[in-house]
Scaffold this motif. Structure first.
Motif, PDB file in Angstrom:
ATOM      1  N   ASN A 169       0.820  -1.210   0.000  1.00  0.00           N
ATOM      2  CA  ASN A 169       0.000   0.000   0.000  1.00  0.00           C
ATOM      3  C   ASN A 169       0.856   1.262   0.000  1.00  0.00           C
ATOM      4  N   PHE A 170       1.991   1.241   0.684  1.00  0.00           N
ATOM      5  CA  PHE A 170       2.899   2.392   0.631  1.00  0.00           C
ATOM      6  C   PHE A 170       3.312   2.643  -0.818  1.00  0.00           C
ATOM      7  N   MET A 171       3.710   1.571  -1.522  1.00  0.00           N
ATOM      8  CA  MET A 171       4.139   1.742  -2.913  1.00  0.00           C
ATOM      9  C   MET A 171       2.974   2.174  -3.795  1.00  0.00           C
ATOM     10  N   ARG A 172       1.845   1.535  -3.629  1.00  0.00           N
ATOM     11  CA  ARG A 172       0.697   1.780  -4.502  1.00  0.00           C
ATOM     12  C   ARG A 172       0.045   3.142  -4.251  1.00  0.00           C
ATOM     13  N   ASP A 173      -0.091   3.520  -2.977  1.00  0.00           N
ATOM     14  CA  ASP A 173      -0.922   4.671  -2.629  1.00  0.00           C
ATOM     15  C   ASP A 173      -0.161   5.927  -2.224  1.00  0.00           C
ATOM     16  N   THR A 174       1.059   5.788  -1.775  1.00  0.00           N
ATOM     17  CA  THR A 174       1.736   6.928  -1.156  1.00  0.00           C
ATOM     18  C   THR A 174       3.018   7.348  -1.854  1.00  0.00           C
ATOM     19  N   MET A 175       3.797   6.393  -2.351  1.00  0.00           N
ATOM     20  CA  MET A 175       5.067   6.743  -2.994  1.00  0.00           C
ATOM     21  C   MET A 175       4.835   7.515  -4.278  1.00  0.00           C
ATOM     22  N   ARG A 176       5.725   8.462  -4.515  1.00  0.00           N
ATOM     23  CA  ARG A 176       5.680   9.283  -5.727  1.00  0.00           C
ATOM     24  C   ARG A 176       7.063   9.321  -6.357  1.00  0.00           C
ATOM     25  N   VAL A 177       7.103   9.524  -7.652  1.00  0.00           N
ATOM     26  CA  VAL A 177       8.370   9.670  -8.360  1.00  0.00           C
ATOM     27  C   VAL A 177       9.155  10.804  -7.709  1.00  0.00           C
ATOM     28  N   GLY A 178      10.417  10.542  -7.425  1.00  0.00           N
ATOM     29  CA  GLY A 178      11.291  11.527  -6.798  1.00  0.00           C
ATOM     30  C   GLY A 178      11.455  11.349  -5.299  1.00  0.00           C
ATOM     31  N   ASP A 179      10.591  10.564  -4.660  1.00  0.00           N
ATOM     32  CA  ASP A 179      10.730  10.336  -3.219  1.00  0.00           C
ATOM     33  C   ASP A 179      12.095   9.731  -2.915  1.00  0.00           C
ATOM     34  N   GLY A 180      12.688  10.142  -1.800  1.00  0.00           N
ATOM     35  CA  GLY A 180      13.993   9.639  -1.386  1.00  0.00           C
ATOM     36  C   GLY A 180      13.905   8.268  -0.748  1.00  0.00           C
ATOM     37  N   VAL A 181      14.954   7.463  -0.951  1.00  0.00           N
ATOM     38  CA  VAL A 181      15.003   6.103  -0.424  1.00  0.00           C
ATOM     39  C   VAL A 181      16.333   5.871   0.298  1.00  0.00           C
ATOM     40  N   LEU A 182      16.233   5.432   1.553  1.00  0.00           N
ATOM     41  CA  LEU A 182      17.387   4.890   2.255  1.00  0.00           C
ATOM     42  C   LEU A 182      17.425   3.403   1.893  1.00  0.00           C
ATOM     43  N   PHE A 183      18.444   2.974   1.180  1.00  0.00           N
ATOM     44  CA  PHE A 183      18.574   1.583   0.737  1.00  0.00           C
ATOM     45  C   PHE A 183      19.219   0.806   1.871  1.00  0.00           C
ATOM     46  N   TYR A 184      18.483  -0.143   2.422  1.00  0.00           N
ATOM     47  CA  TYR A 184      18.867  -0.849   3.644  1.00  0.00           C
ATOM     48  C   TYR A 184      19.118  -2.316   3.345  1.00  0.00           C
ATOM     49  N   HIS A 185      20.286  -2.816   3.734  1.00  0.00           N
ATOM     50  CA  HIS A 185      20.585  -4.247   3.607  1.00  0.00           C
ATOM     51  C   HIS A 185      20.052  -4.961   4.839  1.00  0.00           C
ATOM     52  N   SER A 186      19.236  -5.999   4.629  1.00  0.00           N
ATOM     53  CA  SER A 186      18.651  -6.747   5.742  1.00  0.00           C
ATOM     54  C   SER A 186      18.958  -8.235   5.613  1.00  0.00           C
ATOM     55  N   SER A 187      18.657  -8.970   6.666  1.00  0.00           N
ATOM     56  CA  SER A 187      18.856 -10.423   6.685  1.00  0.00           C
ATOM     57  C   SER A 187      20.266 -10.790   6.232  1.00  0.00           C
ATOM     58  N   CYS A 188      21.235 -10.118   6.829  1.00  0.00           N
ATOM     59  CA  CYS A 188      22.638 -10.344   6.497  1.00  0.00           C
ATOM     60  C   CYS A 188      23.445 -10.197   7.791  1.00  0.00           C
ATOM     61  N   PRO A 189      24.735 -10.537   7.787  1.00  0.00           N
ATOM     62  CA  PRO A 189      25.505 -10.468   9.026  1.00  0.00           C
ATOM     63  C   PRO A 189      25.478  -9.099   9.704  1.00  0.00           C
ATOM     64  N   GLU A 190      25.508  -8.017   8.922  1.00  0.00           N
ATOM     65  CA  GLU A 190      25.435  -6.681   9.516  1.00  0.00           C
ATOM     66  C   GLU A 190      24.425  -5.839   8.745  1.00  0.00           C
ATOM     67  N   PRO A 191      23.167  -5.822   9.215  1.00  0.00           N
ATOM     68  CA  PRO A 191      22.157  -5.010   8.536  1.00  0.00           C
ATOM     69  C   PRO A 191      22.407  -3.520   8.750  1.00  0.00           C
ATOM     70  N   GLY A 192      21.990  -2.728   7.753  1.00  0.00           N
ATOM     71  CA  GLY A 192      22.119  -1.290   7.894  1.00  0.00           C
ATOM     72  C   GLY A 192      21.898  -0.570   6.576  1.00  0.00           C
ATOM     73  N   ILE A 193      21.960   0.746   6.642  1.00  0.00           N
ATOM     74  CA  ILE A 193      21.778   1.593   5.465  1.00  0.00           C
ATOM     75  C   ILE A 193      23.054   1.529   4.623  1.00  0.00           C
ATOM     76  N   ALA A 194      22.874   1.203   3.343  1.00  0.00           N
ATOM     77  CA  ALA A 194      24.016   1.017   2.444  1.00  0.00           C
ATOM     78  C   ALA A 194      24.120   2.106   1.386  1.00  0.00           C
ATOM     79  N   GLY A 195      23.074   2.949   1.272  1.00  0.00           N
ATOM     80  CA  GLY A 195      23.134   3.992   0.266  1.00  0.00           C
ATOM     81  C   GLY A 195      21.807   4.695   0.077  1.00  0.00           C
ATOM     82  N   LEU A 196      21.783   5.544  -0.945  1.00  0.00           N
ATOM     83  CA  LEU A 196      20.600   6.334  -1.265  1.00  0.00           C
ATOM     84  C   LEU A 196      20.115   6.009  -2.672  1.00  0.00           C
ATOM     85  N   ALA A 197      18.813   6.112  -2.830  1.00  0.00           N
ATOM     86  CA  ALA A 197      18.177   5.939  -4.134  1.00  0.00           C
ATOM     87  C   ALA A 197      16.964   6.859  -4.146  1.00  0.00           C
TER      88      ALA A 197
END
Length: 152
Positions: A38-66
């Motif tokens: 629902n976030f993707m379908r109803d709320t996200m808009r082109v240009g919105d900022g994204v914190l790209f997060y690595h999960s389910s790995c030895p050290e989860p965390g923010i890996a970059g921007l998109a």
């Protein structure tokens, strides 16, 4: 503009995969949670900022921007019987699962979950909430600004 934290398992799609993808763009496939959809379908808009997060790995965390680069459209993996994300109840006429495309902006030194917890300015971040398992969560402008100005 809105801001989001989007989790991906790095062995499925990492920040490096995004950086090296054609047009530095990937479809955010495989989301099978209604709230995240629902976030993707109803709320996200082109240009919105994204914190790209690595999960389910030895050290989860923010890996970059998109950033979000498309409006929502049906996730094709729901129709592919060979995909781990196949959904037999979904049809082309009535798709259940949506996705957006994201475009690479920047890779950063990994900002581990533990480092995010150290900052009072991030205390209310949804990714830090006990029991949070959503793959997509909203990020406030204040949280975005703190992370991009002080941690990257």
């Amino acid at each position: 503009m809105r801001y989001w934290l989007m989790k991906s398992e790095p062995d499925e799609a990492s920040i490096d995969d995004l950086a090296h993808a054609p047009h530095r763009t990937l479809p955010w496939t495989g989301v099978r949670n209604y709230q995240a959809r629902n976030f993707m379908r109803d709320t996200m808009r082109v240009g919105d900022g994204v914190l790209f997060y690595h999960s389910s790995c030895p050290e989860p965390g923010i890996a970059g921007l998109a950033h979000v680069s498309s409006t929502a459209y049906p996730d094709p993996t729901q129709f592919d019987s060979k995909s781990p994300y196949y959904d037999a109840k979904s049809t082309h006429e009535n798709p259940r699962w949506m996705l957006v495309d994201v475009v690479f902006e920047k890779k950063c030194a990994l900002i581990p979950l533990a480092a995010l917890r150290e900052h009072e300015a991030l205390a209310d971040m949804r990714v830090l909430a006990k029991g949070n398992r959503l793959s997509i969560t909203p990020v406030t402008e204040a949280e975005w600004t703190f992370i991009t100005n002080h941690l990257m």
